[in-house]
Design an enzyme around this catalytic site. Structure first.
Site, PDB file in Angstrom:
ATOM      1  N   GLN A 193       0.814  -1.222   0.000  1.00 10.42           N
ATOM      2  CA  GLN A 193       0.000   0.000   0.000  1.00 10.42           C
ATOM      3  C   GLN A 193       0.840   1.260   0.000  1.00 10.42           C
ATOM      4  O   GLN A 193       0.310   2.363  -0.135  1.00 10.42           O
ATOM      5  CB  GLN A 193      -0.965  -0.013   1.199  1.00 10.42           C
ATOM      6  N   ALA A 203      -8.039  -0.875   8.027  1.00 11.27           N
ATOM      7  CA  ALA A 203      -9.024   0.189   8.165  1.00 11.27           C
ATOM      8  C   ALA A 203      -8.505   1.540   7.673  1.00 11.27           C
ATOM      9  O   ALA A 203      -8.849   2.585   8.229  1.00 11.27           O
ATOM     10  CB  ALA A 203      -9.499   0.294   9.622  1.00 11.27           C
ATOM     11  N   SER A 204      -7.686   1.522   6.646  1.00 13.14           N
ATOM     12  CA  SER A 204      -7.211   2.767   6.022  1.00 13.14           C
ATOM     13  C   SER A 204      -6.640   3.726   7.058  1.00 13.14           C
ATOM     14  O   SER A 204      -6.804   4.941   6.957  1.00 13.14           O
ATOM     15  CB  SER A 204      -8.350   3.466   5.257  1.00 13.14           C
ATOM     16  N   ALA A 233      -4.567  15.090   6.683  1.00 16.24           N
ATOM     17  CA  ALA A 233      -4.880  13.883   5.911  1.00 16.24           C
ATOM     18  C   ALA A 233      -5.995  13.067   6.556  1.00 16.24           C
ATOM     19  O   ALA A 233      -6.175  13.070   7.770  1.00 16.24           O
ATOM     20  CB  ALA A 233      -3.629  13.012   5.786  1.00 16.24           C
ATOM     21  N   LYS A 234      -6.740  12.365   5.685  1.00 13.82           N
ATOM     22  CA  LYS A 234      -7.690  11.344   6.139  1.00 13.82           C
ATOM     23  C   LYS A 234      -7.264  10.013   5.521  1.00 13.82           C
ATOM     24  O   LYS A 234      -6.444   9.985   4.618  1.00 13.82           O
ATOM     25  CB  LYS A 234      -9.104  11.652   5.639  1.00 13.82           C
ATOM     26  N   GLY A 235      -7.889   8.960   5.958  1.00 13.18           N
ATOM     27  CA  GLY A 235      -7.530   7.640   5.446  1.00 13.18           C
ATOM     28  C   GLY A 235      -8.027   7.393   4.042  1.00 13.18           C
ATOM     29  O   GLY A 235      -9.017   7.973   3.596  1.00 13.18           O
ATOM     30  N   GLY A 264      -7.857   4.048   0.815  1.00 12.03           N
ATOM     31  CA  GLY A 264      -7.448   2.685   0.501  1.00 12.03           C
ATOM     32  C   GLY A 264      -8.632   1.753   0.330  1.00 12.03           C
ATOM     33  O   GLY A 264      -8.621   0.838  -0.474  1.00 12.03           O
ATOM     34  N   GLU A 265      -9.659   2.003   1.116  1.00 12.02           N
ATOM     35  CA  GLU A 265     -10.845   1.156   0.995  1.00 12.02           C
ATOM     36  C   GLU A 265     -11.950   1.864   0.204  1.00 12.02           C
ATOM     37  O   GLU A 265     -12.724   1.225  -0.497  1.00 12.02           O
ATOM     38  CB  GLU A 265     -11.371   0.792   2.379  1.00 12.02           C
TER      39      GLU A 265
END
Ligand SMILES: Cc1cc2nc3c(=O)[nH]c(=O)nc-3n(C[C@H](O)[C@H](O)[C@H](O)COP(=O)(O)OP(=O)(O)OC[C@H]3O[C@@H](n4cnc5c(N)ncnc54)[C@H](O)[C@@H]3O)c2cc1C
Lengths: 762, 292
Positions: A477, A516-517, A706-708, A710-711
């Site tokens: 990732q 969970a990103s 920043a926020k998560g 990836g999902e």
């Protein structure tokens, strides 16, 4: 400036040249090999295991059943301790490991498997939701022991004497009154099948037991929770359990929590040699999958387009063991109604055991299955009301600052902005260029893991270069790159002066999970704080050396700079310690416990929006995705290229479960545990045009806002495509995947309904 | 996991045949290995001796005969057929079909002979080559025979090859003037679910010759002669109704089975769809070549 730049990944050279070490490259001196005899039947009582012939085979060191394992507790699991390392008297799914053979070589172990003799008595199988929920159905687990590892999993609600291992419910307002007030009520049932993660690298573990304790090389996203469980199972202090995680060859949730590590260690204890257990792709199919879901969704809406009530009844088809399924159930059901303003809401979610492969965490954590339903139904409602689907969403979607769930973080993004971007990019208001084409849009939300904990350390060495110690696992990732960029940014270092140490629980500070990103955002905060700790120390030293006030100092190009002069970091460290030495910075992120219905407070919401344009071949049912737009609201992109890569990869994975992927069962037998018969998306399935849009408003809790990510990219895919298909050919599909045959059948039925007089068409 | 085996490298077809005879059931011809090694790795089959035909001189390669026939050595990889200029000029349908077999890694090493001899029902060449009336040459030590390709296939994974016999050559005669062949396939798994090959020859606005073969749907790829008869001698202008009828006949005759690729009903439907599309594309191809 390092942050915000599309820096080349720090692991690219090693991976491109083949020098990167994956677990398959690890050779532990003296190691021997294990292979597993897996049950051919889905549900049975084991009558007898005869290991004698196998034990005599060339090279074989041991042939072991559950009873032979030297463990305090045979059972493990993050929610319930319900899964035995080897079947313990009862087999609960076809493919379950029953006997382990350890031999000098893997080939010898495999050859000996054929000599293992097992006798069993078959039991009635419950392979589907209906069978498992039927009155009088065989109950797979008579007694459930909570694992008590995680706070949010201490209040699980099994329904006694049934296969429901967790029932989560939620209600607000008065749903019945809401439906009474509605002008239109739509009720549908959507299904989402079992899907396998398919990471290129299947699970593998190598265990060594010696005077120091246990060392296990593991393909895991959760080294710290795994350590905790191993310490309990083997009765050791945490400090004597070492978990080492090389680069992972993909994970997507399939390497979350404990998998084959306890068994591998137990085998090593028995044979007194290091043991390697490496699964094949086919075995990975028989180890993990995503929960299948049946979602009955009923929505009441007023003529003016406002949603008034929603009733959500969701059944998750878990497998033979719960794994983290109960958390998947409650976390995803938590956002089951979507990112909408709904005064009257009722949610009932059930996790159901079946005689099938164990369902575990999977990118999206249950949310893709639910978004599939609620975002499909939004379009059905729009059509019934004669509304534009985008306008209906804009009317109902929550605005920044509005609550999604009482007591939890209010909405922290602008859906209208994101949807607007998706719509503009796909040309929402422009007509399609040809018949049988249509555009669809979808808008989704996912709750992160909360509360959670991450710690990090940054060591600045005598020459001013830095090593980052982090428990975050690099599974492709790009975490190492993003976290290195944060260190480089804070310490004004070039990226190649920052190294990430390999992930070992004995060395890296605690991290709850690579899942969970959360890593760039929450581990990112810990890293940021650790780097700032070093920065602070540098400034203090610099102030002394340069005889300046601290506020007058800055860090620039590996130097402490003041109006009165400058020092390189190396000079500063040397001056501080006399000779060698290093500065050590520490940082921790600790999530708030909060008062939301699930406990914990979301640090951010992960939102995903997408728009798709498709073309449907009515004669064959083939769907071609012409254009696809993915919009992620990420606060701030630490590395924009990697963010786009996450979005692209996720969308591609989403296209897989949208159009192709499903594990097909016949009774309790999995029919397609291979890539020949299980269809993953390939390059030729790429949309002809793909765009990912990153919305950066700096409004996240992570480093630099920043926020998560990836999902989010795979959550809206299926409904966006289904909505596009519906607008292309007027056919609504409610079951995934939308294979050509399914699309053809649906459109054929619609054709027959429209023109009943006509004969069958070819 | 692959168990050990001995790799034999014969210098001639006769020697290869001898090895097969000597080792009997324990030996198998090994070409690209894309099927064989996969099945051995899965533990589905095992042979102690693999007889490599790629190193036998003269078994790989493509050439055009004086009469315009294409002669393909059994050990010729798909990739060669995909890119050989004589194939793409004289037999464009074959080049196009070959370019769409599997993926580039399989095409690079997998051979046409291996594809035909494996007789996996879900495959392309067996159907298309039949509309050219292709023949295959089978050789053993001290003997050879040439049979229509159609007769090679006996059942799923089963050919008429004798234990010591090798496939050495595939011969594809040219189509008559004013002809075109088209192969269309459909599928969404790794291998094709349905494949339909069509060749048409036109004369005076009529279909002088129509050949149809269907593959992947049933146990073996087959010519559909009853369906062909529906199109034979029809005016091109009114082939539409006959085409639908031919599609239905071919669908029924295809012995479709329900499997992971789809239901029998769906596959039968697809036979009709592909037949119509392939036939129309072939008509267009003849017209196109005449305009040039
Ligand atoms: C992932 C994948 C996708 C595929 N997709 C397609 C597809 O879309 N369409 C399609 O048509 N095919 C497809 N195939 C099949 C592919 O075309 C074949 O694998 C290939 O052509 C086989 O050739 P080979 O040389 O590797 O055969 P091998 O594996 O070497 O041999 C196969 C069999 O044929 C026998 N054999 C080989 N040569 C001879 C000979 N000269 N005489 C007698 N017996 C012989 C062998 O003994 C063995 O039993 C696919 C295969 C794979 C692995």
């Amino acid at each position: 400036m390092s942050v915000g730049r599309a820096a080349t990944r720090v692991d690219t050279p090693a991976k491109a040249t083949g020098r990167a070490r994956f677990i398959s490259d690890v050779v532990v001196p003296g190691m021997v090999h294990a292979k597993l005899w897996r049950s051919p039947v889905p549900h049975a009582r084991i009558l007898r295991v005869d290991p004698a012939r196998a034990a005599r085979a060339e090279g074989v060191l041991a042939v072991l059943t559950a009873a032979d394992l030297p463990v305090k507790d045979l059972y493990y699991g993050p929610a319930f301790k319900d899964q035995p390392m080897l079947a313990d008297g009862v087999i609960r799914y076809a493919g379950e490991p029953v006997v382990a053979v350890v031999a000098e070589t893997a080939a010898q172990a495999e050859a000996a498997l054929a000599l293992v003799a097992v006798e069993w008595e078959e039991l009635p199988t419950v392979a589907t939701l209906d069978a498992a929920l039927a009155p009088g159905a065989p109950v797979l687990h008579a007694r459930l022991v909570p694992a008590a590892h995680f706070r949010d999993l201490t209040a699980l609600r099994p329904i006694p004497s049934t296969n429901v291992c967790h029932h989560w419910s939620y209600a607000r307002g008065d749903v019945d009154r809401g439906f009474a007030e509605a002008d239109l009520v739509v009720e549908q049932t959507f299904t989402f099948p079992m899907v396998h993660h398919y990471s290129l690298e299947p699970h593998c573990a190598i265990a060594r037991v010696d005077g120091h304790g246990i060392t296990v090389w593991a393909s895991t996203q959760h080294p710290f929770p795994v350590r905790k469980e191993l310490a309990e199972i083997f009765g050791l202090p945490l400090a004597r359990v070492q978990v080492i995680v090389p680069y992972l060859g993909g994970a997507y949730g399939n390497k979350s929590y404990t998998k084959i590590e306890p068994l591998t260690i137990a085998l090593a204890l028995r044979v007194k040699r290091p043991v390697r257990l490496a699964l094949t792709v086919e075995e990975a199919f028989k180890t993990v999958r995503r929960a299948a879901v049946r979602y009955r969704l009923k929505t009441g809406v007023r003529r003016d387009g406002t949603l008034v009530a929603r009733d959500c009844e969701i059944h998750y088809q878990l497998g033979a063991y719960a794994d983290v399924g109960p958390r998947v159930v409650q976390k995803s059901a938590y956002t089951a109604a979507g990112p909408y303003r709904i005064p009257h809401l009722r949610i009932n979610a059930y996790g159901v055991y079946t005689n099938t492969v164990v369902s575990v965490a999977f990118r999206g954590y249950g949310v893709p299955q639910l978004a599939w339903a609620y975002e499909s139904q939004m379009d059905v409602i729009a059509e019934r009301l004669g509304w534009d689907p985008l306008a209906l969403r804009l009317l109902n979607v929550l605005k920044r600052g509005e609550p999604l769930m009482e007591g939890d973080l209010p909405i922290d993004c602008d859906f209208a902005e994101g949807l607007g971007k998706a719509a503009a990019q796909i040309g929402w208001n422009e007509p399609t260029a040809a018949p049988r084409r249509g555009k669809g849009i979808a808008c989704t939300i996912k709750a992160p893991l909360a509360p959670s904990v991450s710690s990090a350390m940054v060591r600045m060495h005598a020459d001013g270069s830095a090593t980052l110690l982090t428990g975050t696992v690099e599974c492709g990732q790009g975490a190492r790159t993003a976290l290195s960029q944060i260190v480089a940014e804070e310490l004004a270092l070039p990226l190649d002066r920052v190294r990430v140490a390999r992930s070992e629980v004995g060395m890296s500070p605690y991290d709850q999970a690579t899942s969970a990103s959360r890593s760039t955002t929450l581990m990112g905060l810990a890293v940021l704080r650790a780097a700032r700790d070093v920065r602070d120390q540098l400034l203090t030293i610099g102030a002394r050396l340069l005889e300046s006030e601290r506020p007058a100092l800055t860090l620039r190009d590996e130097r402490i700079v003041s109006p009165r002069g400058e020092r390189t970091y190396g000079e500063a460290v040397a001056a501080h310690f006399g000779t060698g030495g290093e500065l050590i910075g520490r940082g921790t992120y600790r999530g708030e416990r909060g008062h939301a219905p699930l406990g914990g407070e979301a640090p951010f919401w992960e939102v995903g929006m997408a728009a798709a344009e498709v073309e449907v071949d009515g004669d064959t049912g083939r769907v071609r995705i012409l254009r696809y737009v993915s919009v992620a609201d990420i606060g701030r992109a630490i590395n924009p290229r990697e963010c786009e890569a996450q979005e692209e990869g996720a969308a591609m994975m989403g296209i897989g479960h949208t159009l192709f992927e499903q594990m097909i069962y016949d009774g309790g037998q999995l029919l397609n545990p291979s890539l020949i018969d299980y269809r993953v998306p390939v390059m030729s399935d790429l949309p002809e045009e793909y765009r990912s849009i990153l919305v950066e408003n700096g409004d996240g809790p992570g480093p630099y806002g920043a926020k998560g990510i990836g999902e989010s990219g795979l959550i809206p895919t299926a409904p966006a495509v289904a909505n596009a298909i519906a607008r292309a050919i007027g056919v609504r599909i409610t079951d995934l995947p939308m294979t050509p045959e399914r699309v053809w059948r649906a459109s054929d039925r619609a054709r027959r309904r429209a023109a009943p007089a006509e004969g069958p068409s070819t | 996991m692959l168990r050990p085996f001995e790799l034999c490298e014969p210098a001639s077809v006769a020697e290869a045949s001898e090895l097969l005879l000597r080792h009997g059931e324990a030996a198998r011809i090994y070409a690209g290995g894309t099927e064989l090694i996969l099945a051995m790795k899965e533990g589905l089959i095992h042979y102690d001796y693999l007889v490599n035909v790629k190193t036998v001189p003269g078994l790989a390669g493509v050439r055009l005969d004086a009469d315009g026939s294409l002669r393909i050595g059994a050990a010729t990889p798909h990739r060669v057929l995909e890119r050989d200029p004589s194939v793409s000029e004289r037999f464009p349908a074959i080049a196009r079909m070959e370019a769409d077999v599997a993926n580039v890694r399989v095409r690079e090493v997998g051979t046409l002979g291996g594809n035909l001899c494996f007789a996996e029902p879900h495959a392309d060449p067996g159907a298309l080559l039949q509309v050219f009336d292709a023949t295959v040459r089978l050789e053993r030590k001290g003997g050879a025979r040439t049979i229509p390709l159609e007769r090679l296939f006996v059942g799923p994974f089963e050919t008429c090859l004798e234990g010591d016999e090798l496939l050495t050559e595939i011969v594809v005669p040219p189509l008559a003037p004013r002809s075109a062949a088209v192969y269309l396939k459909f599928g969404f798994l790794e291998r094709p679910s349905v494949g339909v090959g069509v060749a048409v020859t036109l004369a005076d606005g009529h279909v002088a010759d129509a050949r149809i073969a269907v593959g992947s749907v049933g146990p073996v790829p087959r010519r559909m002669r009853d369906a062909e008869a529906r199109l034979q001698d029809r005016p091109v202008a009114d082939s539409e109704a006959a085409l639908a009828e031919a599609g239905r006949i071919a669908a029924r005759a295809s012995d479709a089975i329900t499997d992971l690729h789809g239901s029998a009903e769906y596959k039968e439907h697809l036979v009709g769809v592909l037949l119509r599309r392939a036939f129309q594309a072939a008509l267009a191809a003849v017209a196109g070549s005449e305009r040039r």
